[in-house]
Design a protein around this motif. Sequence first.
Motif, PDB file in Angstrom:
ATOM      1  N   VAL A 290       0.887  -1.446  -0.051  1.00 54.95           N
ATOM      2  CA  VAL A 290       0.037  -0.083  -0.033  1.00 54.95           C
ATOM      3  C   VAL A 290       0.912   1.251   0.210  1.00 54.95           C
ATOM      4  O   VAL A 290       0.592   2.065  -0.777  1.00 54.95           O
ATOM      5  N   LYS A 291       1.787   1.276   0.773  1.00 57.67           N
ATOM      6  CA  LYS A 291       2.680   2.612   0.869  1.00 57.67           C
ATOM      7  C   LYS A 291       3.501   2.649  -0.302  1.00 57.67           C
ATOM      8  O   LYS A 291       3.623   3.670  -0.892  1.00 57.67           O
ATOM      9  N   LYS A 292       3.822   1.710  -1.030  1.00 54.91           N
ATOM     10  CA  LYS A 292       4.560   1.561  -2.243  1.00 54.91           C
ATOM     11  C   LYS A 292       3.967   2.186  -3.321  1.00 54.91           C
ATOM     12  O   LYS A 292       4.272   3.407  -3.861  1.00 54.91           O
ATOM     13  N   LEU A 293       2.505   1.897  -3.154  1.00 56.81           N
ATOM     14  CA  LEU A 293       1.989   2.648  -4.518  1.00 56.81           C
ATOM     15  C   LEU A 293       1.342   4.102  -4.092  1.00 56.81           C
ATOM     16  O   LEU A 293       1.197   4.636  -5.092  1.00 56.81           O
ATOM     17  N   LYS A 294       1.090   4.154  -2.972  1.00 53.95           N
ATOM     18  CA  LYS A 294       0.588   5.419  -2.485  1.00 53.95           C
ATOM     19  C   LYS A 294       1.787   6.606  -2.760  1.00 53.95           C
ATOM     20  O   LYS A 294       1.540   7.760  -3.365  1.00 53.95           O
ATOM     21  N   LYS A 295       3.002   6.110  -2.387  1.00 54.45           N
ATOM     22  CA  LYS A 295       4.030   6.936  -3.088  1.00 54.45           C
ATOM     23  C   LYS A 295       4.231   7.141  -4.373  1.00 54.45           C
ATOM     24  O   LYS A 295       4.442   8.410  -5.061  1.00 54.45           O
ATOM     25  N   VAL A 296       3.976   6.085  -5.228  1.00 54.61           N
ATOM     26  CA  VAL A 296       3.854   6.387  -6.576  1.00 54.61           C
ATOM     27  C   VAL A 296       2.886   7.289  -7.183  1.00 54.61           C
ATOM     28  O   VAL A 296       3.139   8.159  -7.982  1.00 54.61           O
ATOM     29  N   LEU A 297       1.461   7.015  -6.474  1.00 51.93           N
ATOM     30  CA  LEU A 297       0.528   7.874  -6.956  1.00 51.93           C
ATOM     31  C   LEU A 297      -0.109   8.998  -6.278  1.00 51.93           C
ATOM     32  O   LEU A 297      -0.841   9.629  -6.755  1.00 51.93           O
ATOM     33  N   GLY A 298       1.040   9.213  -5.272  1.00 52.58           N
ATOM     34  CA  GLY A 298       0.672  10.723  -4.693  1.00 52.58           C
ATOM     35  C   GLY A 298      -0.459  10.652  -3.438  1.00 52.58           C
ATOM     36  O   GLY A 298      -0.812  11.423  -2.943  1.00 52.58           O
ATOM     37  N   GLY A 299      -0.434   9.268  -3.014  1.00 55.49           N
ATOM     38  CA  GLY A 299      -1.553   9.409  -1.771  1.00 55.49           C
ATOM     39  C   GLY A 299      -0.831   9.736  -0.580  1.00 55.49           C
ATOM     40  O   GLY A 299       0.243   9.740  -0.399  1.00 55.49           O
ATOM     41  N   THR A 300      -1.646  10.114   0.443  1.00 57.75           N
ATOM     42  CA  THR A 300      -0.952  10.433   1.700  1.00 57.75           C
ATOM     43  C   THR A 300      -1.707   9.610   2.767  1.00 57.75           C
ATOM     44  O   THR A 300      -2.685   8.667   2.492  1.00 57.75           O
ATOM     45  N   ASN A 301      -1.369   9.756   4.210  1.00 59.38           N
ATOM     46  CA  ASN A 301      -1.861   9.017   5.102  1.00 59.38           C
ATOM     47  C   ASN A 301      -1.650   7.525   4.831  1.00 59.38           C
ATOM     48  O   ASN A 301      -2.366   6.742   5.392  1.00 59.38           O
TER      49      ASN A 301
END
Lengths: 210, 210, 210, 210, 210, 210
Positions: free
Chosen positions: E199-210
């Motif tokens: 989850v954190k890997k893809l959040k980083k790629v796609l700009g997600g926070t939290n």
Amino acid sequence: MILYIFVIFSVLSSSSSYAAVNDFCVADLSGPDGPAGYSCKKPDTVSVNDFVYSGLGSPGNISKLIKAAVTPAFVDQFPGVNGLGISLARLDLAVGGVIPMHTHPGASEVLIVVQGSICAGFITSANVVYFKSLRKGDIMVFPQGLLHFQINAGGTPALAFVSFSSARPGLQILDFALFANDLPSEIIEMVTFLDDAQVKKLKKVLGGTN
Amino acid sequence: MILYIFVIFSVLSSSSSYAAVNDFCVADLSGPDGPAGYSCKKPDTVSVNDFVYSGLGSPGNISKLIKAAVTPAFVDQFPGVNGLGISLARLDLAVGGVIPMHTHPGASEVLIVVQGSICAGFITSANVVYFKSLRKGDIMVFPQGLLHFQINAGGTPALAFVSFSSARPGLQILDFALFANDLPSEIIEMVTFLDDAQVKKLKKVLGGTN
Amino acid sequence: MILYIFVIFSVLSSSSSYAAVNDFCVADLSGPDGPAGYSCKKPDTVSVNDFVYSGLGSPGNISKLIKAAVTPAFVDQFPGVNGLGISLARLDLAVGGVIPMHTHPGASEVLIVVQGSICAGFITSANVVYFKSLRKGDIMVFPQGLLHFQINAGGTPALAFVSFSSARPGLQILDFALFANDLPSEIIEMVTFLDDAQVKKLKKVLGGTN
Amino acid sequence: MILYIFVIFSVLSSSSSYAAVNDFCVADLSGPDGPAGYSCKKPDTVSVNDFVYSGLGSPGNISKLIKAAVTPAFVDQFPGVNGLGISLARLDLAVGGVIPMHTHPGASEVLIVVQGSICAGFITSANVVYFKSLRKGDIMVFPQGLLHFQINAGGTPALAFVSFSSARPGLQILDFALFANDLPSEIIEMVTFLDDAQVKKLKKVLGGTN
Amino acid sequence: MILYIFVIFSVLSSSSSYAAVNDFCVADLSGPDGPAGYSCKKPDTVSVNDFVYSGLGSPGNISKLIKAAVTPAFVDQFPGVNGLGISLARLDLAVGGVIPMHTHPGASEVLIVVQGSICAGFITSANVVYFKSLRKGDIMVFPQGLLHFQINAGGTPALAFVSFSSARPGLQILDFALFANDLPSEIIEMVTFLDDAQVKKLKKVLGGTN
Amino acid sequence: MILYIFVIFSVLSSSSSYAAVNDFCVADLSGPDGPAGYSCKKPDTVSVNDFVYSGLGSPGNISKLIKAAVTPAFVDQFPGVNGLGISLARLDLAVGGVIPMHTHPGASEVLIVVQGSICAGFITSANVVYFKSLRKGDIMVFPQGLLHFQINAGGTPALAFVSFSSARPGLQILDFALFANDLPSEIIEMVTFLDDAQVKKLKKVLGGTN
């Protein structure tokens, strides 16, 4: 004079008896199915029990892991809603229970919390998230076709009923759609950007192959 | 060159012959019924007579008491309207005639006065009454599902035709719904606040039991 | 005790007063128009006259040539039908009168002959023609979007009312569509196979240019 | 723990397996047809090939005269679109090719030019013409039920795909509707104002009688 | 006599000019939006350019990574489709290009391959996968609201056009819905069973926070 | 490489941001109302609280007489359901409580008993009564537009939630429609066959005049 009333109403009721047929269209589950729903049972074989369903009266079979159960009262369980654009389901969430991320391809949903507390949310086409912790008596609407979820947000079991704007709303659970069938792992990875290890781990859990 | 035209149109018409099937869907009244209407007669068994109905050409059987008759041309009488969202009926009101308070559960209605004068009205969810005395040529619309009535307002017989926004609009006549079946009197009284004597008097007239 | 009833009904009516708004949606013809119809007049400005229309009570202005007139009661003339999926029109056909070949792009139609005799017909996508001479009281349905026509078939004036399954059915008269605008003659000829002389003759009659 | 997940999802999937039936309703072309479409094939007899169609992959049989062909992918050719409110067709227009004036009684259309240049237009109920020469990649929408046409506007073959807002849009080609059946010439002339010679000439070309 | 025709048609056209308003409802993008679409531009401000759109004529801005682009012609880009239940989009897939797993919450889709080869598939509520490699000219339908994807399956760029059964079908891309917003990672993990690292890997790629 | 993903998704999301607008259409209660619902709030002014409503969390104001209360969550109370074809209400029935005979002109209803026992029933166009005593957890469907009622059938307070197939189902309570307005008594008596004394008694109770 009273007799005359009877006569005239008989005339009137000749039209109403024809018309009665489509006041409702209880599903004949063994008959042809179509885009607008099942074909109708013959009106004279319909009884009040076609319009009543008791299957939501007790909790579904709650898993120890996700600690939740979904019990549908869609047209296939509750033939009286056929063609009427409405159906229900029951959600039981034990402590820590979760209804995983899912969509209803053909319906909007309204949830009402009857017991406990539920954190529920949905995500829009613009990738905006709307979520909130709901208390007993709160209701929340999930617009048609969008990803959404429900989580028991309290220290006690939660019970909710959900209504749908369709007699057959569908239910596509994300993890099952991705990991519980024979869609090849390499395709899943290409179209979700998930890592191979992650995909294979969940496929193993959920019974997926390839 | 003329031959060529014929050839090309044959190509074009191959698509139109397929497509023709759902230009219309004349009801096969003996086939399965569904939420959207009856299944369709085979196109090659359809004739112009499926699209024409003569049953509204003469007055219905007028009662001496309410001095009125309703003659429907719904899908069950007039199979050509199946699936087309429209149907008709004929109202004959002798002097003093009345179409009692009723609803059409699934349709809006427009009435046109062809002969005589009719006092017509409907009541809304906000309990507002809209009623007016209509003369020959006047039309009035009754929005879907609301209680409404028609009364001969003149000294001569009245004739009206009504159109519905459904091929099977339904017809629920209030007095028949309340007093012409086996719904127990005590329940009727609880849910209508009518007196026991009133309920029993009308049950007797209209054939209700219990 | 009577007071108590009043109290409870006040509670109930709080919901019904909210709900009343969409029992109907009388068109505010000066407000925004949308795909489902005009926006609604404020309910407290609505009167019974919004639901009644007298414009069909007298014959339209009958031409000596086609000897016919069409008088519409669509939403723009009769705002009460807005959003209700129904509207009406009046057809007056003098002896020899004709309603030329036309379509209603968004509605099915049912015609009732009130006076005289009318030959009416329609043509399907499969190029099959259904036509019949109708007498007083006969009704005929014309499925949505198909070419159809009406001709006075008798030696006396004819009067008919037509109902539509839409508050705004549209009306595309073939000759006007082809010959009463600035669509270039050469294009018309390419797409209809009509002769140049024929096209120009009718353009001249109907006011077309180019 | 993994086992537990499997258990809970089995519970969940019991609802989804019921619901799956109306994710789609592939047409059973041999079963009953109804106003909303054909009845559905049993889900377990459905394969991916019900959702895929290859019939638009090659040009239709192009006539030397109108130099065009229409190849439909409506529900009768492509059963997977049943009940889904969408279908396609392929238009091939050789140099000088024309798709003659026509309507789709039950659908709006969007055309996309994939090759060459096409002059396309439609006419409204107000007799206004909208037409334009479209280049490769341009799209144009034709609102439901209105007369429209397409003409190859360039010196090379043109290819377009058209989408419809219905699984069975219908196709009524004006010349065929008028001249390729047994509608008597005198009626055609009365309702179209065309000359007798013109009508008989086109009847001869298109195979009409009477 | 010709004059008379003109007179009668003027009478007829008085109705058609009223009716013309809802032959179409070109979106007034600056006006009120509603459940059925935008409010309509005034008919006299509408031109042919409202019904034509050129934005699909050239490839979208193709990313080097997913090597694909989606170019919509929904109502917001193409106001002429407002209220007509149809819209289009263009898909450009370079070699190796992918349209990631997504849904259209309010529409079914039909894809046509115009160039190259595309592997496309969808997953049902019953977790069944239907996918196939499509060649130029093949079409495939994706029923409403279901997860689906497209992958360039060949060694050359692929081009496809997709049609939707709605003027505003919506587009929910799974990865963006999950990882490109502020939905807390712990919630994502609870409702998707994905690992925290994933989850954190893809959040980083796609700009997600939290 | 991660950067590239971001770039491509930005391209994709340009379409999704357009499309997002009609994932939902939260009612702007101060804006224009139309046949399909209220116009939409601007998406950037929408918050999760538009999709959540707490007004059903506590009992309505229960009358001592009918010992019941109806608390609606229709679009006017709960703007998030605008255009979604669904809404809710809460029914509180004290011991002896009754929801009097009524219809919803534009919606079907499903009731779920959450506490106590309720005798519920409806009457069809054919004057057939379907009624049954429901226990906690039972659900019952009331098809659109038909007269129906609910009565507390046990010795303890009852609580039920009802779902509707419309965001604004309407609510026409029979007694209020007949006796709580200015419809003249003589008309009521003509169209209901009720006695003058009965009509005047109930008019007095319910505030009717004339």
